[in-house]
Motif scaffolding. Structure first.
Motif, PDB file in Angstrom:
ATOM      1  N   CYS A   1      -2.785   6.471  -9.233  1.00  0.00           N
ATOM      2  CA  CYS A   1      -3.254   6.100  -7.899  1.00  0.00           C
ATOM      3  C   CYS A   1      -2.172   5.275  -7.215  1.00  0.00           C
ATOM      4  O   CYS A   1      -1.775   4.216  -7.716  1.00  0.00           O
ATOM      5  CB  CYS A   1      -4.555   5.311  -8.004  1.00  0.00           C
ATOM      6  N   TRP A   2      -1.676   5.755  -6.073  1.00  0.00           N
ATOM      7  CA  TRP A   2      -0.639   5.014  -5.352  1.00  0.00           C
ATOM      8  C   TRP A   2      -1.235   3.732  -4.765  1.00  0.00           C
ATOM      9  O   TRP A   2      -2.295   3.752  -4.144  1.00  0.00           O
ATOM     10  CB  TRP A   2      -0.056   5.855  -4.227  1.00  0.00           C
TER      11      TRP A   2
ATOM     12  N   LEU B   1       8.124  -6.658  -3.310  1.00  0.00           N
ATOM     13  CA  LEU B   1       7.646  -6.332  -4.649  1.00  0.00           C
ATOM     14  C   LEU B   1       8.201  -4.988  -5.107  1.00  0.00           C
ATOM     15  O   LEU B   1       8.614  -4.845  -6.267  1.00  0.00           O
ATOM     16  CB  LEU B   1       6.118  -6.312  -4.685  1.00  0.00           C
ATOM     17  N   ALA B   2       8.229  -4.013  -4.223  1.00  0.00           N
ATOM     18  CA  ALA B   2       8.785  -2.711  -4.599  1.00  0.00           C
ATOM     19  C   ALA B   2      10.237  -2.843  -5.036  1.00  0.00           C
ATOM     20  O   ALA B   2      10.650  -2.281  -6.059  1.00  0.00           O
ATOM     21  CB  ALA B   2       8.659  -1.733  -3.426  1.00  0.00           C
TER      22      ALA B   2
ATOM     23  N   LEU C   1       6.071   3.846 -17.471  1.00  0.00           N
ATOM     24  CA  LEU C   1       4.708   3.441 -17.159  1.00  0.00           C
ATOM     25  C   LEU C   1       4.421   3.252 -15.680  1.00  0.00           C
ATOM     26  O   LEU C   1       3.269   3.274 -15.276  1.00  0.00           O
ATOM     27  CB  LEU C   1       4.381   2.141 -17.901  1.00  0.00           C
ATOM     28  N   ILE C   2       5.450   3.020 -14.870  1.00  0.00           N
ATOM     29  CA  ILE C   2       5.220   2.888 -13.434  1.00  0.00           C
ATOM     30  C   ILE C   2       6.243   3.705 -12.658  1.00  0.00           C
ATOM     31  O   ILE C   2       7.368   3.909 -13.111  1.00  0.00           O
ATOM     32  CB  ILE C   2       5.275   1.420 -12.955  1.00  0.00           C
ATOM     33  N   GLU C   3       5.828   4.166 -11.519  1.00  0.00           N
ATOM     34  CA  GLU C   3       6.708   4.871 -10.581  1.00  0.00           C
ATOM     35  C   GLU C   3       6.731   4.082  -9.284  1.00  0.00           C
ATOM     36  O   GLU C   3       5.679   3.794  -8.713  1.00  0.00           O
ATOM     37  CB  GLU C   3       6.210   6.291 -10.344  1.00  0.00           C
ATOM     38  N   VAL C   4       7.927   3.754  -8.834  1.00  0.00           N
ATOM     39  CA  VAL C   4       8.080   2.946  -7.633  1.00  0.00           C
ATOM     40  C   VAL C   4       8.677   3.809  -6.522  1.00  0.00           C
ATOM     41  O   VAL C   4       9.751   4.385  -6.689  1.00  0.00           O
ATOM     42  CB  VAL C   4       8.980   1.721  -7.891  1.00  0.00           C
ATOM     43  N   ASP C   5       7.975   3.879  -5.429  1.00  0.00           N
ATOM     44  CA  ASP C   5       8.469   4.551  -4.226  1.00  0.00           C
ATOM     45  C   ASP C   5       8.889   3.441  -3.263  1.00  0.00           C
ATOM     46  O   ASP C   5       8.088   2.967  -2.456  1.00  0.00           O
ATOM     47  CB  ASP C   5       7.366   5.422  -3.626  1.00  0.00           C
TER      48      ASP C   5
ATOM     49  N   HIS D   1      10.932   3.423  -0.755  1.00  0.00           N
ATOM     50  CA  HIS D   1      11.016   3.799   0.656  1.00  0.00           C
ATOM     51  C   HIS D   1       9.651   3.666   1.332  1.00  0.00           C
ATOM     52  O   HIS D   1       9.559   3.184   2.469  1.00  0.00           O
ATOM     53  CB  HIS D   1      11.536   5.224   0.782  1.00  0.00           C
ATOM     54  N   ARG D   2       8.589   4.067   0.640  1.00  0.00           N
ATOM     55  CA  ARG D   2       7.242   4.011   1.221  1.00  0.00           C
ATOM     56  C   ARG D   2       6.481   2.758   0.799  1.00  0.00           C
ATOM     57  O   ARG D   2       5.310   2.607   1.152  1.00  0.00           O
ATOM     58  CB  ARG D   2       6.450   5.253   0.822  1.00  0.00           C
ATOM     59  N   CYS D   3       7.120   1.883   0.043  1.00  0.00           N
ATOM     60  CA  CYS D   3       6.503   0.631  -0.407  1.00  0.00           C
ATOM     61  C   CYS D   3       5.172   0.901  -1.114  1.00  0.00           C
ATOM     62  O   CYS D   3       4.101   0.400  -0.713  1.00  0.00           O
ATOM     63  CB  CYS D   3       6.290  -0.335   0.764  1.00  0.00           C
ATOM     64  N   ARG D   4       5.246   1.669  -2.164  1.00  0.00           N
ATOM     65  CA  ARG D   4       4.053   1.962  -2.940  1.00  0.00           C
ATOM     66  C   ARG D   4       4.431   2.163  -4.404  1.00  0.00           C
ATOM     67  O   ARG D   4       5.575   2.516  -4.718  1.00  0.00           O
ATOM     68  CB  ARG D   4       3.317   3.193  -2.405  1.00  0.00           C
ATOM     69  N   VAL D   5       3.450   1.935  -5.285  1.00  0.00           N
ATOM     70  CA  VAL D   5       3.678   2.023  -6.728  1.00  0.00           C
ATOM     71  C   VAL D   5       2.455   2.678  -7.358  1.00  0.00           C
ATOM     72  O   VAL D   5       1.324   2.471  -6.909  1.00  0.00           O
ATOM     73  CB  VAL D   5       3.883   0.620  -7.352  1.00  0.00           C
ATOM     74  N   ARG D   6       2.705   3.449  -8.412  1.00  0.00           N
ATOM     75  CA  ARG D   6       1.576   3.949  -9.193  1.00  0.00           C
ATOM     76  C   ARG D   6       1.881   3.844 -10.676  1.00  0.00           C
ATOM     77  O   ARG D   6       3.035   3.929 -11.100  1.00  0.00           O
ATOM     78  CB  ARG D   6       1.245   5.395  -8.825  1.00  0.00           C
ATOM     79  N   LYS D   7       0.807   3.642 -11.433  1.00  0.00           N
ATOM     80  CA  LYS D   7       0.937   3.551 -12.883  1.00  0.00           C
ATOM     81  C   LYS D   7       0.825   4.948 -13.490  1.00  0.00           C
ATOM     82  O   LYS D   7      -0.066   5.718 -13.122  1.00  0.00           O
ATOM     83  CB  LYS D   7      -0.132   2.628 -13.459  1.00  0.00           C
TER      84      LYS D   7
END
Length: 343
Positions: free
Chosen positions: A77-78, A85-86, A143-147, A149-155
């Motif tokens: 879930c993004w 933070l990103a 374990l995490i993906e950091v976007d 550019h769009r300032c979002r993260v998902r596990k």
């Protein structure tokens, strides 16, 4: 509570300003030389807002922080997060790769289990002889993906993130950024033991920074370092600890074993370009231990001072500017970093 003081200097157009306040469970300070015409109230407010924003974004103790929301989120879930933070999560991932998982922010569950996190108390299942959850932590890259550019993260897997090994240093960098944005070129900022210096005093002398001795019972100075245009951070086993089964347990977790660190290293001090980096590398060298930590610092060209416990005695292992120097008075004056180089 904020504190501000102004001291007029003789034979100069600059004033000495000192600002301090509460943040991240401790205090921040800012000392700088600036024009007497500067709006010191505005600068003071901006400094407080900068560290307050970092705390609101990266604290695991605040239920509504970006980090807490991310920790509660379901996998895949993004989660929208701040740009700060990103960017810091990206840097934490990079340092994790560089240190071969010695620096890993995915130890939040361990921090909580051992009583150093937001949850209250040590788990009743924990003891030095029977450790709950003693398993190595996978690299955060997995374990995490950091976007960014769009300032979002998902596990992408189960993880609880903890930024205690890098967020305070980032907060120090933010204090420096605020002063630089006002065109102030001579400043010293810090949060507890993490410090960043820029420029020097009007008489041309650098800033003097006390190195704290790894003493469990009191705050004592081990030596002094002279610093300009660089940051310094110390990680140690003596600030936050608990006692279980008669043994002192450090708050620093070893992600490779899933247990609190116990390798004889009392503290590590690192000088780096940014305070976030100094903070993270100090933690990583603590985890790596005396020999691997020294070797890594040498390979990376880090300035590092490791203090090792030998029974009741302490001995130092120095790399870079600390090589062959007993912790007395160390001089390190650097030119301003090249902004074109990666941070």
């Amino acid at each position: 509570m904020l504190k501000t003081s102004i001291e007029r200097l003789k034979d100069t157009e600059l004033k000495l300003y000192r600002v301090s306040g509460e943040t991240m469970g401790t205090r921040y300070t800012a000392t700088f030389y600036a024009s007497p015409h500067i709006d010191d109230r505005e600068v003071t407010a901006r400094l407080a807002a900068a560290v307050g924003a970092v705390d609101d974004q990266m604290s695991s103790w605040k239920d509504n922080s970006d980090l807490s929301r991310l920790n509660r989120a379901s996998q895949d879930c993004w989660v929208p997060v701040s740009g700060n933070l990103a960017a810091l999560l990206m840097r934490a991932q990079q340092i994790g790769r560089e240190t071969h998982n010695a620096f890993n922010i995915g130890v939040g569950d361990l921090v909580n289990q051992w009583g150093f996190g937001p949850s209250s108390g040590v788990s009743s299942h924990l003891s030095t002889g029977n450790c709950l959850g003693t398993a190595s932590r996978r690299p955060v890259d997995d374990l995490i993906e950091v976007d960014e550019h769009r300032c979002r993260v998902r596990k992408r897997g189960p993880t609880v993130l903890d930024l205690c090994g890098i967020a305070k240093g980032f907060g120090v960098d933010e204090l420096g950024r605020v002063l630089s944005d006002y065109g102030i070129s001579a400043w010293l900022v810090g949060i507890d033991g993490e410090v960043c210096a820029h420029g020097g005093k009007p008489d041309g002398s650098p800033w003097s920074i006390a190195l704290e001795a790894p003493d469990y019972d009191q705050r004592a100075t081990m030596g002094v370092i002279e610093l300009t245009d660089a940051a310094i951070a110390t990680s140690g086993d003596y600030r936050r600890w608990t006692e279980i089964d008669g043994a002192r347990i450090s708050h620093t977790m070893d992600p490779r074993t899933g247990t609190p660190l116990a390798n004889g290293v009392a503290s590590v001090t690192v000088v780096a370009r940014t305070c976030a980096d100094a903070d993270a590398y100090a933690t990583a060298l603590m985890v790596l231990g005396e020999h691997a930590g020294r070797d890594y610092a040498q390979q990376r060209g880090l300035d590092a001072l490791l203090v090792v416990r030998d029974g009741e005695a302490l001995r130092t292992v120095g790399v870079g500017c600390f090589t062959d120097v007993q912790p007395a008075r160390v001089s390190l004056v650097r030119s301003a970093p090249d902004s074109s180089q990666p941070q």
